[in-house]
Design a protein around this motif. Structure first.
Motif, short mmCIF file in Angstrom:
data_model
loop_
_atom_site.label_atom_id
_atom_site.label_comp_id
_atom_site.label_asym_id
_atom_site.label_seq_id
_atom_site.Cartn_x
_atom_site.Cartn_y
_atom_site.Cartn_z
N TRP A 272 1.69 9.10 -15.53
CA TRP A 272 2.12 8.02 -14.64
C TRP A 272 2.95 7.03 -15.48
O TRP A 272 2.46 6.48 -16.47
CB TRP A 272 0.90 7.28 -14.04
CG TRP A 272 0.03 8.13 -13.15
CD1 TRP A 272 -0.08 9.50 -13.15
CD2 TRP A 272 -0.88 7.67 -12.14
NE1 TRP A 272 -1.00 9.91 -12.21
CE2 TRP A 272 -1.50 8.80 -11.58
CE3 TRP A 272 -1.23 6.40 -11.66
CZ2 TRP A 272 -2.44 8.71 -10.55
CZ3 TRP A 272 -2.18 6.31 -10.64
CH2 TRP A 272 -2.77 7.46 -10.09
N TYR B 37 1.01 1.16 -9.72
CA TYR B 37 0.66 1.75 -11.01
C TYR B 37 1.91 2.08 -11.80
O TYR B 37 1.93 1.93 -13.02
CB TYR B 37 -0.17 3.04 -10.80
CG TYR B 37 -1.50 2.77 -10.17
CD1 TYR B 37 -2.60 2.46 -10.95
CD2 TYR B 37 -1.65 2.79 -8.77
CE1 TYR B 37 -3.84 2.18 -10.37
CE2 TYR B 37 -2.87 2.50 -8.19
CZ TYR B 37 -3.96 2.19 -9.00
OH TYR B 37 -5.17 1.90 -8.41
N TYR C 21 -10.70 3.18 -15.56
CA TYR C 21 -9.88 1.99 -15.34
C TYR C 21 -10.62 0.70 -15.66
O TYR C 21 -10.04 -0.37 -15.66
CB TYR C 21 -9.45 1.91 -13.86
CG TYR C 21 -8.41 2.92 -13.44
CD1 TYR C 21 -7.06 2.59 -13.44
CD2 TYR C 21 -8.77 4.19 -13.01
CE1 TYR C 21 -6.09 3.50 -13.03
CE2 TYR C 21 -7.82 5.11 -12.60
CZ TYR C 21 -6.48 4.76 -12.61
OH TYR C 21 -5.53 5.67 -12.20
N GLU D 270 -3.57 2.41 1.39
CA GLU D 270 -2.42 3.26 1.06
C GLU D 270 -2.05 4.17 2.22
O GLU D 270 -2.06 5.40 2.11
CB GLU D 270 -2.70 4.07 -0.21
CG GLU D 270 -2.86 3.21 -1.44
CD GLU D 270 -2.88 4.00 -2.74
OE1 GLU D 270 -3.28 5.17 -2.72
OE2 GLU D 270 -2.50 3.44 -3.78
N ALA E 174 -9.59 9.26 -7.73
CA ALA E 174 -9.28 9.82 -6.41
C ALA E 174 -8.46 11.09 -6.54
O ALA E 174 -8.69 12.07 -5.82
CB ALA E 174 -8.53 8.79 -5.56
N GLN F 160 -15.66 6.18 -3.95
CA GLN F 160 -15.50 6.46 -5.38
C GLN F 160 -16.58 5.77 -6.22
O GLN F 160 -16.65 5.98 -7.42
CB GLN F 160 -14.11 6.01 -5.84
CG GLN F 160 -13.00 6.88 -5.27
CD GLN F 160 -11.62 6.28 -5.47
OE1 GLN F 160 -11.08 5.65 -4.57
NE2 GLN F 160 -11.05 6.48 -6.65
N HIS G 142 -10.79 3.50 3.49
CA HIS G 142 -10.20 3.87 2.20
C HIS G 142 -10.35 5.39 2.06
O HIS G 142 -11.21 5.89 1.34
CB HIS G 142 -10.90 3.14 1.06
CG HIS G 142 -10.18 3.22 -0.26
ND1 HIS G 142 -9.72 2.12 -0.93
CD2 HIS G 142 -9.84 4.29 -1.04
CE1 HIS G 142 -9.14 2.49 -2.06
NE2 HIS G 142 -9.20 3.81 -2.15
N PHE G 143 -9.58 6.12 2.83
CA PHE G 143 -9.49 7.58 2.75
C PHE G 143 -10.64 8.37 3.40
O PHE G 143 -10.51 9.57 3.58
CB PHE G 143 -9.37 8.09 1.31
CG PHE G 143 -8.12 7.64 0.56
CD1 PHE G 143 -6.96 7.30 1.24
CD2 PHE G 143 -8.11 7.59 -0.84
CE1 PHE G 143 -5.81 6.91 0.55
CE2 PHE G 143 -6.97 7.20 -1.53
CZ PHE G 143 -5.83 6.87 -0.84
C1 BG6 Z 1 -4.93 4.68 -5.38
C2 BG6 Z 1 -6.17 4.68 -4.56
O1 BG6 Z 1 -4.23 5.78 -4.98
O2 BG6 Z 1 -5.00 4.82 -6.75
C3 BG6 Z 1 -7.46 4.70 -5.32
O3 BG6 Z 1 -6.18 3.71 -3.56
C4 BG6 Z 1 -7.28 5.50 -6.60
O4 BG6 Z 1 -8.45 5.21 -4.48
C5 BG6 Z 1 -6.23 4.80 -7.44
O5 BG6 Z 1 -8.44 5.70 -7.31
C6 BG6 Z 1 -6.00 5.41 -8.82
O6 BG6 Z 1 -5.77 6.77 -8.71
P1 BG6 Z 1 -6.64 7.84 -9.50
O7 BG6 Z 1 -6.18 9.13 -8.98
O8 BG6 Z 1 -6.31 7.65 -10.93
O9 BG6 Z 1 -8.05 7.55 -9.19
#
Ligand code: BG6
Length: 476
Positions: free
Chosen positions: A348, A313, A438, A182, A429, A20, A136-137
């Protein structure tokens, strides 16, 4: 100021992931990965979920991971910014395909090793401990094409060879490791989570849990190898966390929430307790799953992790009649909307107390130190005429979550550290957007990949610097 409730050696910092942030997707000998195949735009979800098989890039699509925020070339400048905030830990991942471009080679790619040695040395130079995720994915695409990714038992050997190579190559630079980011996300987003794509007649649950078994064996073996290479190494598992609340006190809703929690905790139950949980037998029977195991696997799984890391989150909500129409995905995991809490622009739920609840549940269950390795608010930022980004909403989200983590520490939970997610803006992601930000540091890049990539300190940058300097006591 009152004495801090955070331990003196508490690690403060932020987190990113290779796919990312780095960009440079084919530079330095890097091989192409699953994440490199996931486009921005309307087909993104189908590819991520493994419903649409995408083994070749297309000319008419934009792939956000290819350039990302160019961390590959700018990491010195970026690490200096993290150091300026006072970071003592920086979480990133190694792109497997920089070390083994195809994934099944014997000899690693020297340029990949050199890149990460430089990156981790740069962190150490600033007194920052790297916290490194091995996967990481991003699975090398060659492994997907040739072996069906984690469907195949061969992946255990490829991964453990990769893990050993990293432990040896970065020994003395890295001591905190995570095996799979994750890990539970493979159930919810199989291609992005584990490189799985499905054929029409597949029993998807069978495919996913067989792949999960392979990852769990690989994770336990990697943990053992890490300790053999250096007994100082500390290895963690990593959960996409957030407890499920029952939508009501109707017993059926309470049961639904418990089952939903187990779905995610299944992985951590194995990684932290060293064996399949008792409920797995019935789960597999009801889903028609027969997990093929090799003799010796149950011994291998006994090598448990040193600590339990997780992302948080949002909390989640479940009821007995939850379905695709009345739920939506927060961090990929489906949830009902909780009427008692606010939600972010992406839906979220914002629930700091949910963090304290989640941490207490996890410590009650695992009795291992916790590490909160992702937390944050994805939001659209505006650069004003003075060139400033006044992200008070982000400060407020982080403040309340840090307070909740402090409460969990007061509850008696050992917590190793905190790395907020996306400490510098990066590609989302889930959506592939840049505009879902973020960071404490703004990156000039838009959803289509335009922009100068210049870095700017946001208001939250100065706020977080004070938080770290006061060891979590000055949150104003
Ligand atoms: C987690 C991941 O799912 O959340 C990250 O480990 C991801 O890779 C993060 O970026 C936040 O999610 P998003 O979809 O807002 O990028």
């Amino acid at each position: 100021m009152a004495e801090s409730i955070f331990p003196a050696d508490f690690l403060w910092g932020g987190a990113i992931a290779a796919n990312q942030a780095e960009g440079a997707y084919l530079e330095g000998g890097k091989g192409i990965t699953t994440v490199d195949m996931i486009p921005h735009g309307k087909d993104r979800m189908a590819v991520k979920l493994g419903v649409e098989k995408r083994f070749a890039l297309r000319d008419d699509e934009f792939y956000p991971s290819h350039g990302a925020i160019d961390f590959y070339h700018r990491y010195k400048e970026d690490i200096a910014l993290m150091a300026e905030m006072g970071f003592t830990v920086f979480r990133t991942s190694i792109a497997w395909s920089r070390i083994f471009p195809n994934g099944d080679e014997q000899q690693p790619n020297a340029a990949g090793i050199a890149f990460y040695r430089d990156l981790f040395s740069e962190c150490k130079k600033h007194g920052i401990e790297p916290l490194v995720t091995l996967c990481h994915f991003d699975v090398p695409m060659h492994l997907v094409r040739e072996y069906g990714s984690w469907r195949s038992r061969k992946m255990v050997d490829f991964f453990t060879h990769y893990a050993r190579t990293c432990f040896e190559a970065f020994d003395g630079l890295v001591k905190y490791w995570l095996t799979f980011n994750e890990i539970n996300i493979m159930l919810h987003s199989p291609f992005s989570g584990a490189g799985l794509v499905f054929e029409k007649d597949d029993n998807k649950e069978q495919v996913k849990y067989q792949a999960a078994h392979h990852e769990l064996v690989a994770s336990a073996l990697a943990t053992k190898i890490a300790h053999e290479v250096n007994p100082e190494n500390q290895v963690g598992c990593m959960l996409a966390g957030g407890n499920f609340y029952p939508y009501s006190c109707k017993p059926e809703d309470v049961w639904a929430a418990l089952e939903k929690d187990r779905e995610n905790l299944f992985f951590i139950d194995v990684q932290a307790r060293g064996a399949y949980p008792s409920y797995a037998r019935r789960l597999f029977k009801e889903k028609g799953i027969v997990v093929e195991m090799e003799p010796g696997d149950s011994e291998i799984l006994k090598d448990t992790v040193d600590f339990v890391s997780f992302s948080y989150y949002a909390s989640r909500c479940a009821s007995a009649d939850m379905n695709d129409n009345n739920s939506n995905a927060a961090n990929i995991v489906k949830s009902l909307k909780n009427p008692y809490i606010e939600a972010s622009e992406w839906g979220w739920g914002i629930d700091p107390l949910g963090l304290r609840i989640t941490m207490n549940m996890m410590y009650d269950r695992y009795q291992k130190p916790l590490f909160l390795v992702e937390n944050g608010l994805g939001a659209k930022d505006v650069v004003n005429e003075q060139g400033e980004i006044n992200d008070d909403y982000r400060i407020s989200y982080l403040r309340e979550h840090i307070k909740a983590m402090g409460e969990a520490i007061e509850d008696g939970i050992p917590v190793m550290g905190y790395t907020s997610w996306g400490c510098i803006d990066l590609v989302s992601a889930s959506t592939g957007e840049m505009s879902k930000r973020y960071g404490f540091v703004y990156v000039d890049r838009d959803d289509q990949g335009n922009g100068t990539l210049a870095r700017t300190r946001k208001k939250s940058f100065h706020w977080y610097k004070k938080v770290i300097a006061s060891n979590g006591m000055d949150l104003d």
